[in-house]
Design a protein around this motif. Structure first.
Motif, short mmCIF file in Angstrom:
data_model
loop_
_atom_site.label_atom_id
_atom_site.label_comp_id
_atom_site.label_asym_id
_atom_site.label_seq_id
_atom_site.Cartn_x
_atom_site.Cartn_y
_atom_site.Cartn_z
N LYS A 153 -26.25 6.40 65.37
CA LYS A 153 -25.03 7.07 64.95
C LYS A 153 -24.32 6.17 63.96
N VAL A 154 -23.98 6.72 62.79
CA VAL A 154 -23.42 5.92 61.70
C VAL A 154 -22.05 6.44 61.30
N GLN A 155 -21.13 5.51 61.06
CA GLN A 155 -19.81 5.85 60.53
C GLN A 155 -19.64 5.16 59.18
N ARG A 156 -19.23 5.93 58.18
CA ARG A 156 -19.06 5.40 56.83
C ARG A 156 -17.58 5.11 56.57
N ILE A 157 -17.31 3.92 56.09
CA ILE A 157 -15.96 3.51 55.72
C ILE A 157 -16.05 2.91 54.32
N TYR A 158 -15.70 3.71 53.30
CA TYR A 158 -15.98 3.32 51.92
C TYR A 158 -14.70 2.98 51.14
N ASP A 159 -14.87 2.08 50.18
CA ASP A 159 -13.83 1.69 49.22
C ASP A 159 -12.63 1.03 49.91
N VAL A 160 -12.92 -0.03 50.65
CA VAL A 160 -11.86 -0.75 51.37
C VAL A 160 -11.91 -2.25 51.05
N GLY A 161 -12.14 -2.59 49.79
CA GLY A 161 -12.29 -3.98 49.39
C GLY A 161 -11.03 -4.80 49.49
N VAL A 162 -11.20 -6.11 49.31
CA VAL A 162 -10.09 -7.05 49.54
C VAL A 162 -9.00 -6.97 48.47
N ALA A 163 -9.26 -6.31 47.34
CA ALA A 163 -8.22 -6.17 46.33
C ALA A 163 -7.05 -5.32 46.83
N GLY A 164 -7.30 -4.53 47.87
CA GLY A 164 -6.23 -3.74 48.53
C GLY A 164 -6.48 -3.83 50.02
N LEU A 165 -6.14 -4.97 50.60
CA LEU A 165 -6.53 -5.28 51.98
C LEU A 165 -5.99 -4.27 53.00
N HIS A 166 -4.87 -3.64 52.67
CA HIS A 166 -4.30 -2.65 53.60
C HIS A 166 -5.26 -1.50 53.85
N ARG A 167 -6.14 -1.22 52.89
CA ARG A 167 -7.11 -0.13 53.07
C ARG A 167 -8.08 -0.46 54.21
N LEU A 168 -8.51 -1.72 54.26
CA LEU A 168 -9.40 -2.16 55.34
C LEU A 168 -8.67 -2.20 56.67
N LEU A 169 -7.47 -2.75 56.68
CA LEU A 169 -6.72 -2.91 57.93
C LEU A 169 -6.41 -1.55 58.57
#
Length: 255
Positions: A153-169
């Motif tokens: 089972k795979v979950q995709r989380i795309y375009d969350v690089g460190v240039a906008g860390l809030h996207r990852l968090l």
């Protein structure tokens, strides 16, 4: 369509050269399975790979002719429910489609595959595939599709690089729930270290060749990931989404 007809048709359509067609025809009568190897003349297909390693031989199509790729994949698709060809052209898919209605092609990852048995092997344990940028998605999709076809089972989380860390968090909860995280990043490759510092599960880092000149076609990301200060981060080769998907699946299946 039998094998001889297939060979002749491929030669007629230009998929095989005269020499390749002659070689294939010479070996056709003698094609056999000795020691669980299928001899195609130009290729020796390992028919024990699934029993030994849990999944049939995966075909790397780059560098092979269309005809060679089609013949190898045809032999595997006749025998197994789930089969993968990586770095394949759409032409390989178009040649397979008439004889294999279930075959699919993904333009992003350049994968041709047969995925008819969708029984989850590893239950609800999730593999998260995370990218730094949108440009990394083709490699991420190679990893994600590989893991899915191999029963995960795979979950995709795309375009969350460190240039906008809030996207990852914003995705921290999902990332921490995953049993394995695959992190795909080019440029300076920093995302793998950041994810490694957020989770208590394995992180597989995939450096990509995305980036400007000093990226050196992925070398800078590779070295940054190898030098990560976060523990629990392992690294595969540049652009090797398939290798990451396979390794994540093996880890996910461990008890």
């Amino acid at each position: 369509m039998n094998e001889i007809s297939t060979i002749l048709q491929q030669y007629k359509e230009g998929g095989l050269s005269l020499q390749e067609a002659e070689t294939a025809l010479k070996h056709e009568a003698a094609q056999h399975e000795t020691g669980r190897i299928m001899d195609l003349g130009f290729a020796q297909i390992d028919l024990e790979r699934k029993e030994r390693c849990g999944f049939p031989e995966v075909v790397y199509c780059a560098g092979k002719t269309v005809g060679q790729s089609v013949r190898i994949l045809s032999a595997l698709m006749n025998k197994y429910t789930n089969v993968i060809g990586t770095r394949a052209s759409r032409e390989v898919y178009e040649k397979l489609a008439p004889d294999f209605p279930a075959v699919q092609y993904d333009d992003l990852s350049r994968m041709v595959y047969q995925f008819t048995d969708k029984t989850p092997i590893n239950g609800d344990r999730i593999i998260a595939v995370i990218t730094a940028g949108t440009s990394d998605i083709p490699i991420a999709e190679e990893a994600a599709l590989t893991a899915e076809i191999m029963g995960n089972k795979v979950q995709r989380i795309y375009d969350v690089g460190v240039a906008g860390l809030h996207r990852l968090l914003a995705h921290c909860e999902e990332i921490r729930k995953a049993n394995v995280n695959i992190v795909v990043a080019g440029m300076e490759g920093a995302l793998a270290s950041v994810v490694g510092g957020l989770v208590d599960k394995p992180v597989i880092a995939v450096p990509t060749s995305i980036g400007y000149g000093a990226n050196f076609h992925g070398l800078s990301a590779l070295l940054a990931m190898l030098n990560s200060c976060a523990s629990g981060v392992s690294v595969v080769n540049i652009d090797n989404g398939f290798g990451a998907g396979r390794m994540a699946g093996i880890i996910n299946g461990m008890r």
